[in-house]
Scaffold this motif. Structure first.
Motif, short mmCIF file in Angstrom:
data_model
loop_
_atom_site.label_atom_id
_atom_site.label_comp_id
_atom_site.label_asym_id
_atom_site.label_seq_id
_atom_site.Cartn_x
_atom_site.Cartn_y
_atom_site.Cartn_z
N THR A 71 18.75 -38.01 1.94
CA THR A 71 18.35 -36.64 2.21
C THR A 71 19.55 -35.71 2.09
O THR A 71 20.62 -36.00 2.62
CB THR A 71 17.74 -36.52 3.62
N VAL A 72 19.36 -34.60 1.38
CA VAL A 72 20.40 -33.58 1.24
C VAL A 72 20.11 -32.49 2.27
O VAL A 72 19.01 -31.93 2.27
CB VAL A 72 20.42 -32.99 -0.19
N GLU A 73 21.07 -32.22 3.13
CA GLU A 73 20.87 -31.22 4.20
C GLU A 73 20.99 -29.81 3.64
O GLU A 73 21.83 -29.53 2.79
CB GLU A 73 21.91 -31.42 5.31
N PHE A 74 20.15 -28.91 4.16
CA PHE A 74 20.21 -27.50 3.78
C PHE A 74 21.43 -26.85 4.41
O PHE A 74 21.75 -27.13 5.57
CB PHE A 74 18.96 -26.74 4.24
N GLU A 75 22.11 -25.97 3.67
CA GLU A 75 23.20 -25.18 4.24
C GLU A 75 22.63 -24.04 5.07
O GLU A 75 23.22 -23.60 6.04
CB GLU A 75 24.09 -24.60 3.13
N GLU A 76 21.48 -23.55 4.63
CA GLU A 76 20.82 -22.44 5.31
C GLU A 76 19.34 -22.55 5.05
O GLU A 76 18.93 -22.96 3.96
CB GLU A 76 21.36 -21.12 4.76
N SER A 77 18.52 -22.22 6.03
CA SER A 77 17.08 -22.30 5.87
C SER A 77 16.43 -21.23 6.73
O SER A 77 16.74 -21.10 7.92
CB SER A 77 16.59 -23.69 6.28
N THR A 78 15.56 -20.42 6.12
CA THR A 78 14.89 -19.36 6.85
C THR A 78 13.45 -19.25 6.36
O THR A 78 13.12 -19.75 5.28
CB THR A 78 15.65 -18.02 6.71
N THR A 79 12.61 -18.59 7.13
CA THR A 79 11.20 -18.48 6.76
C THR A 79 10.84 -17.08 6.30
O THR A 79 9.68 -16.69 6.34
CB THR A 79 10.29 -18.89 7.94
N SER A 80 11.85 -16.30 5.88
CA SER A 80 11.56 -14.96 5.37
C SER A 80 12.70 -14.48 4.49
O SER A 80 13.75 -15.11 4.43
CB SER A 80 11.36 -13.98 6.54
N SER A 81 12.48 -13.36 3.83
CA SER A 81 13.52 -12.73 3.02
C SER A 81 13.39 -11.23 3.18
O SER A 81 12.30 -10.68 3.13
CB SER A 81 13.35 -13.11 1.54
N THR A 82 14.53 -10.56 3.38
CA THR A 82 14.51 -9.11 3.50
C THR A 82 14.24 -8.46 2.15
O THR A 82 13.81 -7.32 2.08
CB THR A 82 15.85 -8.58 4.05
N LEU A 83 14.46 -9.20 1.06
CA LEU A 83 14.28 -8.64 -0.28
C LEU A 83 12.85 -8.73 -0.78
O LEU A 83 12.44 -7.95 -1.64
CB LEU A 83 15.20 -9.36 -1.27
N CYS A 84 12.07 -9.68 -0.27
CA CYS A 84 10.72 -9.89 -0.79
C CYS A 84 9.85 -10.46 0.31
O CYS A 84 10.10 -11.56 0.80
CB CYS A 84 10.76 -10.84 -1.99
N THR A 85 8.81 -9.73 0.71
CA THR A 85 7.95 -10.20 1.79
C THR A 85 7.07 -11.37 1.38
O THR A 85 6.50 -12.05 2.23
CB THR A 85 7.05 -9.06 2.31
N ASP A 86 6.94 -11.63 0.05
CA ASP A 86 6.16 -12.77 -0.41
C ASP A 86 6.88 -14.09 -0.15
O ASP A 86 6.26 -15.15 -0.21
CB ASP A 86 5.86 -12.66 -1.90
N ILE A 87 8.18 -14.02 0.10
CA ILE A 87 8.96 -15.25 0.33
C ILE A 87 8.81 -15.67 1.78
O ILE A 87 9.14 -14.91 2.69
CB ILE A 87 10.43 -15.02 -0.04
N LYS A 88 8.28 -16.86 1.99
CA LYS A 88 8.07 -17.40 3.34
C LYS A 88 9.01 -18.56 3.64
O LYS A 88 9.05 -19.06 4.75
CB LYS A 88 6.62 -17.86 3.53
N GLY A 89 9.74 -18.99 2.62
CA GLY A 89 10.75 -20.04 2.81
C GLY A 89 11.91 -19.78 1.87
O GLY A 89 11.71 -19.45 0.70
N ARG A 90 13.13 -19.86 2.42
CA ARG A 90 14.34 -19.67 1.61
C ARG A 90 15.34 -20.72 2.08
O ARG A 90 15.82 -20.65 3.21
CB ARG A 90 14.88 -18.26 1.80
N HIS A 91 15.61 -21.68 1.22
CA HIS A 91 16.45 -22.81 1.59
C HIS A 91 17.62 -22.91 0.61
O HIS A 91 17.39 -23.01 -0.60
CB HIS A 91 15.65 -24.11 1.56
N ILE A 92 18.84 -22.90 1.14
CA ILE A 92 20.02 -23.07 0.29
C ILE A 92 20.49 -24.50 0.45
O ILE A 92 20.70 -24.99 1.56
CB ILE A 92 21.14 -22.09 0.70
N VAL A 93 20.63 -25.19 -0.70
CA VAL A 93 20.95 -26.61 -0.67
C VAL A 93 22.01 -26.92 -1.74
O VAL A 93 21.88 -26.49 -2.88
CB VAL A 93 19.67 -27.47 -0.84
N PRO A 94 23.08 -27.63 -1.35
CA PRO A 94 24.10 -28.03 -2.33
C PRO A 94 23.63 -29.27 -3.08
O PRO A 94 23.33 -30.30 -2.46
CB PRO A 94 25.32 -28.33 -1.45
N LEU A 95 23.56 -29.17 -4.40
CA LEU A 95 23.07 -30.30 -5.19
C LEU A 95 24.12 -30.75 -6.20
O LEU A 95 24.86 -29.94 -6.75
CB LEU A 95 21.77 -29.93 -5.91
#
Length: 127
Positions: A71-95
């Motif tokens: 499993t690769v851990e997320f650096e950041e994970s949120t359930t919204s975006s200030t830029l787009c209300t259609d975004i309900k998940g935003r996950h930053i992951v180092p790959l």
């Protein structure tokens, strides 16, 4: 998230699943029956080792595993975006370079939309 083009895929219940990419497309992923509800997996072939942002249209659990099944851990994970209300998940992951598996669910939803971008890909628009 609203703009196309869109590609429809059906998640796999096992294995790596159909391929998705960071090619400026929205992937509309049909989730399938899994333990606890709906879910499934898609694969993402990484050609450049960097941070990627996974944008989802719903607050659906997401797990990223590398080719070794770790499993690769997320650096950041949120359930919204200030830029787009259609975004309900935003996950930053180092790959790293290689094929990774993105597993969604379990969820009560029958589908989720996914957009993948390299982290910072659009920063040049604001310089």
């Amino acid at each position: 998230m609203q703009e196309g083009p869109a590609v429809s895929v059906t998640a796999a219940t096992s294995g790596t699943g159909p391929a998705v990419s960071n090619d400026h497309k929205r992937y509309d992923i049909a989730l399938v029956d899994v333990t606890g509800g709906k879910g499934g997996a898609v694969s993402f072939a990484v050609s450049e080792a960097t941070d990627y942002v996974l944008f989802t249209s719903a607050d659906v659990p997401v797990k990223v595993t590398n080719g070794a099944g770790t499993t690769v851990e997320f650096e950041e994970s949120t359930t919204s975006s200030t830029l787009c209300t259609d975004i309900k998940g935003r996950h930053i992951v180092p790959l790293t370079v290689g094929t990774h598996t993105l597993t969604f669910g379990p969820s009560t939803l029958s589908s989720v939309s996914l957009v993948i971008e390299e982290s910072g890909e659009h920063d040049h628009d604001h310089e």
